[in-house]
Design a protein around this motif. Structure first.
Motif, mmCIF file in Angstrom:
data_model
loop_
_atom_site.group_PDB
_atom_site.id
_atom_site.type_symbol
_atom_site.label_atom_id
_atom_site.label_comp_id
_atom_site.label_asym_id
_atom_site.label_seq_id
_atom_site.Cartn_x
_atom_site.Cartn_y
_atom_site.Cartn_z
ATOM 1 N N ARG A 38 0.832 -1.210 0.000
ATOM 2 C CA ARG A 38 0.000 0.000 0.000
ATOM 3 C C ARG A 38 0.865 1.258 0.000
ATOM 4 N NH1 ARG A 38 -3.482 -3.442 3.433
ATOM 5 N NH2 ARG A 38 -5.152 -4.098 2.034
ATOM 6 N N ASP A 39 1.956 1.230 0.783
ATOM 7 C CA ASP A 39 2.867 2.384 0.801
ATOM 8 C C ASP A 39 3.522 2.582 -0.568
ATOM 9 O OD1 ASP A 39 2.222 2.730 3.475
ATOM 10 O OD2 ASP A 39 4.134 1.964 4.245
ATOM 11 N N ALA A 40 3.985 1.482 -1.171
ATOM 12 C CA ALA A 40 4.589 1.573 -2.508
ATOM 13 C C ALA A 40 3.557 2.047 -3.524
ATOM 14 C CB ALA A 40 5.173 0.230 -2.924
ATOM 15 N N GLY A 41 2.347 1.520 -3.420
ATOM 16 C CA GLY A 41 1.286 1.933 -4.328
ATOM 17 C C GLY A 41 1.012 3.424 -4.239
ATOM 18 N N GLU A 42 0.964 3.930 -3.027
ATOM 19 C CA GLU A 42 0.724 5.368 -2.840
ATOM 20 C C GLU A 42 1.834 6.192 -3.504
ATOM 21 O OE1 GLU A 42 0.435 8.398 0.916
ATOM 22 O OE2 GLU A 42 -0.614 6.475 1.086
ATOM 23 N N ARG A 43 3.073 5.771 -3.307
ATOM 24 C CA ARG A 43 4.221 6.457 -3.907
ATOM 25 C C ARG A 43 4.181 6.401 -5.430
ATOM 26 N NH1 ARG A 43 8.851 4.235 -5.630
ATOM 27 N NH2 ARG A 43 8.575 2.289 -4.470
ATOM 28 N N LEU A 44 3.674 5.277 -5.970
ATOM 29 C CA LEU A 44 3.662 5.049 -7.419
ATOM 30 C C LEU A 44 2.378 5.508 -8.104
ATOM 31 C CD1 LEU A 44 5.151 1.456 -7.238
ATOM 32 C CD2 LEU A 44 6.304 3.467 -8.216
ATOM 33 N N GLY A 45 1.411 5.969 -7.329
ATOM 34 C CA GLY A 45 0.138 6.373 -7.910
ATOM 35 C C GLY A 45 -0.777 5.206 -8.224
ATOM 36 N N LEU A 46 -0.623 4.121 -7.480
ATOM 37 C CA LEU A 46 -1.453 2.927 -7.684
ATOM 38 C C LEU A 46 -2.356 2.692 -6.477
ATOM 39 C CD1 LEU A 46 1.335 0.457 -8.908
ATOM 40 C CD2 LEU A 46 -0.268 1.751 -10.343
ATOM 41 N N THR A 131 10.429 -10.065 0.548
ATOM 42 C CA THR A 131 9.188 -9.297 0.414
ATOM 43 C C THR A 131 9.411 -8.007 -0.374
ATOM 44 O OG1 THR A 131 9.535 -8.296 2.591
ATOM 45 C CG2 THR A 131 8.146 -10.267 2.493
ATOM 46 N N GLN A 132 10.658 -7.585 -0.528
ATOM 47 C CA GLN A 132 10.964 -6.426 -1.369
ATOM 48 C C GLN A 132 10.542 -6.680 -2.815
ATOM 49 O OE1 GLN A 132 15.140 -5.475 -1.623
ATOM 50 N NE2 GLN A 132 14.744 -3.361 -2.222
ATOM 51 N N GLY A 133 10.448 -7.938 -3.194
ATOM 52 C CA GLY A 133 10.005 -8.290 -4.542
ATOM 53 C C GLY A 133 8.626 -7.740 -4.862
ATOM 54 N N TYR A 134 7.765 -7.622 -3.862
ATOM 55 C CA TYR A 134 6.438 -7.034 -4.086
ATOM 56 C C TYR A 134 6.570 -5.572 -4.522
ATOM 57 C CZ TYR A 134 3.935 -10.992 -1.961
ATOM 58 O OH TYR A 134 3.402 -12.222 -1.679
ATOM 59 N N ILE A 135 7.505 -4.854 -3.913
ATOM 60 C CA ILE A 135 7.720 -3.457 -4.305
ATOM 61 C C ILE A 135 8.231 -3.403 -5.739
ATOM 62 C CG2 ILE A 135 9.056 -1.360 -3.829
ATOM 63 C CD1 ILE A 135 9.071 -2.299 -0.856
ATOM 64 N N PHE A 136 9.195 -4.273 -6.064
ATOM 65 C CA PHE A 136 9.701 -4.326 -7.439
ATOM 66 C C PHE A 136 8.570 -4.649 -8.417
ATOM 67 C CE2 PHE A 136 14.014 -5.905 -5.635
ATOM 68 C CZ PHE A 136 14.380 -4.613 -5.298
ATOM 69 N N ALA A 137 7.690 -5.569 -8.020
ATOM 70 C CA ALA A 137 6.570 -5.956 -8.886
ATOM 71 C C ALA A 137 5.636 -4.772 -9.114
ATOM 72 C CB ALA A 137 5.815 -7.134 -8.273
ATOM 73 N N LEU A 138 5.359 -4.008 -8.074
ATOM 74 C CA LEU A 138 4.492 -2.837 -8.228
ATOM 75 C C LEU A 138 5.178 -1.748 -9.055
ATOM 76 C CD1 LEU A 138 2.935 -2.784 -4.674
ATOM 77 C CD2 LEU A 138 1.681 -3.094 -6.826
ATOM 78 N N GLU A 139 6.476 -1.586 -8.873
ATOM 79 C CA GLU A 139 7.205 -0.618 -9.707
ATOM 80 C C GLU A 139 7.143 -1.015 -11.172
ATOM 81 O OE1 GLU A 139 11.030 -0.609 -7.759
ATOM 82 O OE2 GLU A 139 10.423 0.992 -6.382
ATOM 83 N N ARG A 140 7.329 -2.293 -11.448
ATOM 84 C CA ARG A 140 7.254 -2.767 -12.839
ATOM 85 C C ARG A 140 5.845 -2.583 -13.389
ATOM 86 N NH1 ARG A 140 9.025 -2.200 -17.330
ATOM 87 N NH2 ARG A 140 8.354 -3.770 -18.818
#
Length: 151
Positions: A38-46, A131-140
């Protein structure tokens, strides 16, 4: 503000993160992973919808429902990676970009874990990054969606 919505779907036994084989899967819980996403999504606009089930039919039902509600799918199918043609078919049928993610490096584990039915329909695959892979997946996924919107 979100420009796109992403379903982050998690398969069987991931509800046990933090206590299940921490040497392989780490000490973070599924709630920790949900917060990371959710934090990564917020940063990425997702806008991130985060779900987990041990039941194959529930995962498929969520995928079918997502067909008209989300722009992309990030999925850790867990053990269903290696067994579920049905999940691969559902991902293919909904026609959304897919990023497959695995916490452990499945290629350094048992031979049966080396095959993925999901990989054949995935736009990208992230393995072995914890679990950092989830952040990479959302970035991709954010990049995939931005590139599609630009066309």
């Amino acid at each position: 503000m979100s420009f796109a919505s992403v379903l982050v779907l998690n398969g069987p036994n991931l509800n046990l993160l933090g206590t299940r084989e921490p040497a392989i899967y780490g000490v973070e819980t599924l709630d920790d992973v949900a917060k990371l996403c959710r934090d990564a999504g917020e940063r990425l606009g997702l806008a991130v919808d985060f779900c987990q089930s041990n039941a194959e039919h529930q995962l498929i039902d969520w995928l079918h429902a997502a067909r008209t509600k989300v722009d992309g799918i990030v999925i850790n199918p867990a053990a269903y990676t290696h067994t579920s043609v049905a999940i691969a078919d559902a991902l293919s049928a909904i026609g959304k970009p897919v990023v497959e993610v695995h916490i452990s490096n499945v290629h350094r584990r048992e031979a049966f874990r080396h095959h993925s039915y999901v990989s054949a329909v995935a736009d990208a695959i992230i393995v072995g990054c914890g679990t950092q892979g989830y952040i990479f997946a959302l970035e991709r996924m954010a990049t995939i969606l931005k590139n599609r919107a630009a066309k």
